[in-house]
Scaffold this motif. Structure first.
Motif, short mmCIF file in Angstrom:
data_model
loop_
_atom_site.label_atom_id
_atom_site.label_comp_id
_atom_site.label_asym_id
_atom_site.label_seq_id
_atom_site.Cartn_x
_atom_site.Cartn_y
_atom_site.Cartn_z
N ALA A 173 -49.83 2.45 0.11
CA ALA A 173 -48.61 2.31 0.91
C ALA A 173 -47.49 3.18 0.35
O ALA A 173 -46.75 3.83 1.11
N ALA A 174 -47.38 3.24 -0.98
CA ALA A 174 -46.34 4.07 -1.59
C ALA A 174 -46.60 5.54 -1.35
O ALA A 174 -45.66 6.32 -1.09
N ALA A 175 -47.86 5.96 -1.43
CA ALA A 175 -48.19 7.37 -1.20
C ALA A 175 -47.90 7.78 0.24
O ALA A 175 -47.45 8.89 0.50
N ARG A 176 -48.16 6.87 1.18
CA ARG A 176 -47.90 7.17 2.59
C ARG A 176 -46.45 6.90 2.97
O ARG A 176 -46.03 7.22 4.07
N LYS A 177 -45.70 6.27 2.06
CA LYS A 177 -44.29 5.93 2.28
C LYS A 177 -44.12 5.02 3.50
O LYS A 177 -43.27 5.23 4.37
N LEU A 213 -42.63 3.55 8.37
CA LEU A 213 -42.63 4.90 7.78
C LEU A 213 -41.21 5.24 7.35
O LEU A 213 -40.27 5.20 8.13
N ALA A 214 -41.05 5.61 6.08
CA ALA A 214 -39.73 5.74 5.47
C ALA A 214 -38.96 6.95 5.98
O ALA A 214 -39.54 7.98 6.33
N GLU A 215 -37.64 6.81 5.96
CA GLU A 215 -36.76 7.94 6.19
C GLU A 215 -36.69 8.78 4.91
O GLU A 215 -36.86 8.27 3.80
N ALA A 216 -36.44 10.09 5.08
CA ALA A 216 -36.26 10.96 3.92
C ALA A 216 -34.90 10.70 3.28
O ALA A 216 -33.98 10.16 3.91
N GLY A 217 -34.78 11.11 2.03
CA GLY A 217 -33.52 10.92 1.32
C GLY A 217 -32.49 11.98 1.63
O GLY A 217 -31.32 11.85 1.24
N LEU A 237 -45.13 17.80 4.33
CA LEU A 237 -44.29 18.61 5.20
C LEU A 237 -43.51 17.71 6.14
O LEU A 237 -44.02 16.71 6.65
N ARG A 238 -42.25 18.11 6.38
CA ARG A 238 -41.37 17.36 7.27
C ARG A 238 -41.16 18.09 8.58
O ARG A 238 -41.15 19.32 8.62
N THR A 239 -40.96 17.31 9.65
CA THR A 239 -40.53 17.90 10.92
C THR A 239 -39.31 17.17 11.49
O THR A 239 -38.85 17.50 12.58
N ASP A 240 -38.81 16.18 10.74
CA ASP A 240 -37.66 15.41 11.22
C ASP A 240 -37.07 14.62 10.06
O ASP A 240 -37.27 14.98 8.90
N GLU A 241 -36.38 13.53 10.38
CA GLU A 241 -35.71 12.73 9.35
C GLU A 241 -36.65 11.83 8.55
O GLU A 241 -36.24 11.21 7.57
N LYS A 242 -37.90 11.73 8.98
CA LYS A 242 -38.86 10.94 8.24
C LYS A 242 -39.25 11.63 6.93
O LYS A 242 -39.11 12.85 6.79
N ALA A 243 -39.76 10.84 5.98
CA ALA A 243 -40.12 11.38 4.67
C ALA A 243 -41.17 12.48 4.78
O ALA A 243 -41.15 13.46 4.03
N HIS A 244 -42.08 12.32 5.73
CA HIS A 244 -43.10 13.34 5.98
C HIS A 244 -43.76 13.08 7.32
O HIS A 244 -43.70 11.96 7.86
N ARG A 245 -44.39 14.10 7.85
CA ARG A 245 -45.24 13.98 9.03
C ARG A 245 -46.64 14.51 8.75
O ARG A 245 -47.60 14.06 9.36
N TRP A 246 -46.74 15.50 7.86
CA TRP A 246 -48.04 16.03 7.44
C TRP A 246 -48.17 15.81 5.93
O TRP A 246 -47.23 16.10 5.17
#
Length: 310
Positions: free
Chosen positions: A96-100, A121-125, A42-51
């Motif tokens: 690391a890949a799973a957690r991005k 922590l990666a940005e979302a696409g 789940l996302r709450t911002d521009e990051k790939a995920h937060r939850w």
């Protein structure tokens, strides 16, 4: 001194993925980041995920990712934790890949909570968009939000030694309140950035590792809209709308499908370490935050208007 800069993400193991997807997306307004082989994010911002939500029997928090500013600081922090006699293992590329994230080290706090120390922590696409929100979620320099964890009889000086002396947190304040005769709630709140607290601890009567996770929104109207969505969906509430005296958060608490809570709030206080003074308060709530059962009893006992039956 090396330290964590923010709470990057949380990982929950849940027994009902469908209920959780409805809860997170439709009620809280968090869009899906991606679907994985074991669940979804789940996302709450521009990051790939937060939850990160994974399927399993725990129905609880299973990991917290704390982000460090860069690789050099991460190496220094890991050595600091190891020097204290605490085991820290570097995560493999698959984790690391799973957690991005770029790099990840795994350790545990004195309660046995899994701690993941990460960088990058990666940005979302794609841009962040929520069909349910008028505004957005408050993250940025304050990280993903805050969580309250259960101490489970671990002495306060023991876990503070880990979070303050090793990870670099600072005390925000303490609240001690006798909530019912003979039952005292004693919580301590810690921050690692401007957000009033990123983590808090108390010996509350719960078998869970976590009591709640807090998400904050930028538009006060979204608190009311989420409140109505949860009410209409008959999602059980832990506490109704109210405000805390320490972080000034206007919020409500709703139970997740796993039995711990989410605090959904607006207006949280930002700390300036140059002027902040640690206090001990005697109330958990400035107003409101009433247990849902108490509210139901009060409403049932209220006289009907004009003498009419309920």
């Amino acid at each position: 001194m090396p330290r964590v800069k923010e709470l990057g993400y949380v990982v929950y193991e849940v027994s009902d993925l469908a209920d959780w997807e409805h809860f997170g997306v439709e009620l809280l307004g968090m869009p899906i980041g991606e679907r994985t082989g074991t669940g979804f994010t789940l996302r709450t911002d521009e990051k790939a995920h937060r939850w990160i939500v994974t399927e399993g029997p725990a129905d609880d928090l299973v990991a917290t990712g704390y982000e460090v500013v860069d690789a050099a600081e991460l190496d220094a922090l890991v050595e600091k934790v190891r020097a204290a006699g605490i085991e820290v293992a570097e995560g493999d590329p698959a984790l690391a890949a799973a957690r991005k994230v770029e790099r990840i080290f795994v350790t545990a706090d004195p309660m046995g909570n899994r701690i993941e120390l990460v960088t990058g922590l990666a940005e979302a696409g794609t841009p962040f968009e929520s069909a349910k929100l008028l505004g957005g979620f408050v993250t940025g320099a304050g990280g993903a939000g805050h969580q309250v964890l259960l101490a489970h009889d671990v002495p306060r000086e023991t876990y503070l030694g880990f979070y303050i002396d090793l990870l670099g947190f600072k005390v925000s304040d303490i609240i001690v309140e006798e909530v019912t005769p003979g039952v005292v709630a004693d919580l301590i709140f810690l921050h690692c950035n401007g957000r009033h607290h990123t983590v808090a601890f108390g010996d509350l009567p719960s078998p869970k590792r976590t009591h709640h996770f807090m998400v904050e929104v930028t538009d006060i109207r979204d608190v009311g809209r989420a409140y109505d969505r949860c009410m209409d969906a008959k999602q059980p509430f832990e506490m109704t709308l109210g405000m805390h005296p320490n972080d000034h958060m206007l919020s409500f608490y709703v139970f997740t499908p796993s039995g711990f809570s989410v605090e959904y709030g607006w207006g949280g206080l930002i700390i300036d370490d140059e002027t902040w003074e640690v206090r001990t308060l005697d109330k958990l709530h400035s107003w409101g935050h009433r247990p849902s059962a108490v509210v139901a009893e009060l409403l049932a006992a209220a006289p009907a208007p004009n003498g009419e039956d309920h």
